[in-house]
Design a protein around this motif. Structure first.
Motif, PDB file in Angstrom:
ATOM      1  N   GLY A 176     -41.359   4.618  20.570  1.00 41.38           N
ATOM      2  CA  GLY A 176     -42.448   3.761  20.150  1.00 41.38           C
ATOM      3  C   GLY A 176     -41.947   2.574  19.354  1.00 41.38           C
ATOM      4  N   PRO A 177     -42.843   1.676  18.932  1.00 34.44           N
ATOM      5  CA  PRO A 177     -42.431   0.469  18.206  1.00 34.44           C
ATOM      6  C   PRO A 177     -41.755   0.799  16.882  1.00 34.44           C
ATOM      7  CG  PRO A 177     -44.818   0.767  18.133  1.00 34.44           C
ATOM      8  CD  PRO A 177     -44.309   1.762  19.117  1.00 34.44           C
ATOM      9  N   VAL A 178     -40.912  -0.132  16.443  1.00 37.26           N
ATOM     10  CA  VAL A 178     -40.137   0.085  15.219  1.00 37.26           C
ATOM     11  C   VAL A 178     -41.038   0.410  14.031  1.00 37.26           C
ATOM     12  CG1 VAL A 178     -38.529  -0.999  13.582  1.00 37.26           C
ATOM     13  CG2 VAL A 178     -38.247  -1.381  16.029  1.00 37.26           C
ATOM     14  N   LYS A 179     -42.201  -0.171  13.985  1.00 36.87           N
ATOM     15  CA  LYS A 179     -43.097   0.065  12.836  1.00 36.87           C
ATOM     16  C   LYS A 179     -43.509   1.531  12.719  1.00 36.87           C
ATOM     17  CE  LYS A 179     -47.374  -1.301  15.259  1.00 36.87           C
ATOM     18  NZ  LYS A 179     -48.041   0.008  15.144  1.00 36.87           N
ATOM     19  N   ASP A 180     -43.342   2.289  13.804  1.00 34.25           N
ATOM     20  CA  ASP A 180     -43.702   3.708  13.778  1.00 34.25           C
ATOM     21  C   ASP A 180     -42.486   4.613  13.621  1.00 34.25           C
ATOM     22  OD1 ASP A 180     -46.400   3.081  14.148  1.00 34.25           O
ATOM     23  OD2 ASP A 180     -46.231   3.148  16.335  1.00 34.25           O
TER      24      ASP A 180
END
Length: 243
Positions: A62-66
């Motif tokens: 998933g995206p880096v923010k997650d």
């Protein structure tokens, strides 16, 4: 009978002497320019490899923010690289923390010891890429707010040495710093909230060159922001770069 013209021994020696003086004056400049070009090119290559690796990791995680920047508790740095970096980059060698040569130290651009950045000599495995670039530290930056949003979250500083354990082992010369951030993904140190609360949120050349917290890319500071300066200059080392 026609006389043959030729240089005398004295004339030959004088000519060779002049050539030697000119070479002595110009060779250091030529070597320096080559080293600068090589450094900027290798740094750009590293940045590209990491961008591609993070993109592939996002497919799986998933995206880096997650991403879980606190994974593994006290062993978070090794666990973070194991999960989010190593599977997506060709690693030809890995040094465990205990394998670090005792005589290797990292130097600030202004001089003095800079081992403390990312605990470069301790607690971190060293990952060597195919071209010899080595990640020497993956250091968690904990609980700093994003200047854009005020959101508090973690990030990971990635410190690299372009030529492994070879000298000079100095920030701004062969050692450079980047960071993986939840909102900004992968950026050079000096961009975003990992550089401090009052740090630059964007690409500000003056901040990288003269930045606060003693981390600017000049010979009175540590050189922690030098990768950002090279990047904003189009992956070139300009005349005002503190080489």
């Amino acid at each position: 009978m026609k006389e043959k013209n030729a240089f005398t021994l004295a004339e030959v020696l004088i000519t060779l002497g002049i050539i030697g003086v000119v070479a002595a004056m110009t060779l250091p400049t030529l070597i320096g320019n080559y080293q600068k070009k090589q450094t900027a090119t290798q740094l750009k290559k590293f940045y590209s490899i990491m961008q591609q690796a993070i993109t592939r990791a996002e497919v799986d995680h998933g995206p880096v923010k997650d991403w879980d920047f606190m994974i593994g508790g006290n062993d978070h740095t090794e666990m973070f690289t194991d999960k989010y970096i190593k599977p997506y980059i060709k690693i030809i060698k890995e040094y465990l923390p205990g394998d670090f040569p005792e005589d290797i130290h990292y130097t600030c651009l202004k001089g003095g010891n800079c081992d403390h950045y990312g605990e470069a000599k301790e607690n971190n495995p060293k990952l060597v890429f195919a071209d010899g670039t080595m990640i020497v530290a993956a250091d968690l930056v904990d609980s700093l707010p994003d200047p854009d949003t005020g959101t508090v979250h973690q990030a990971m500083n990635i410190i690299i040495d372009l030529n492994g354990f070879k000298r000079p082992n100095q920030y701004g010369k062969d050692v450079f710093a980047f960071s993986i951030q939840p909102e900004k993904r992968f950026v050079p140190a000096g961009v975003g909230y990992t550089s401090a609360i009052e740090g630059s949120t964007g690409f500000d050349r003056d901040w990288f060159l003269n930045g606060g917290n003693g981390r600017g890319c000049n010979k009175t500071q540590s050189g922690f922001y030098c990768a950002a300066l090279i990047m904003i200059d189009g992956w070139e080392i300009k005349d005002d770069y503190p080489w």
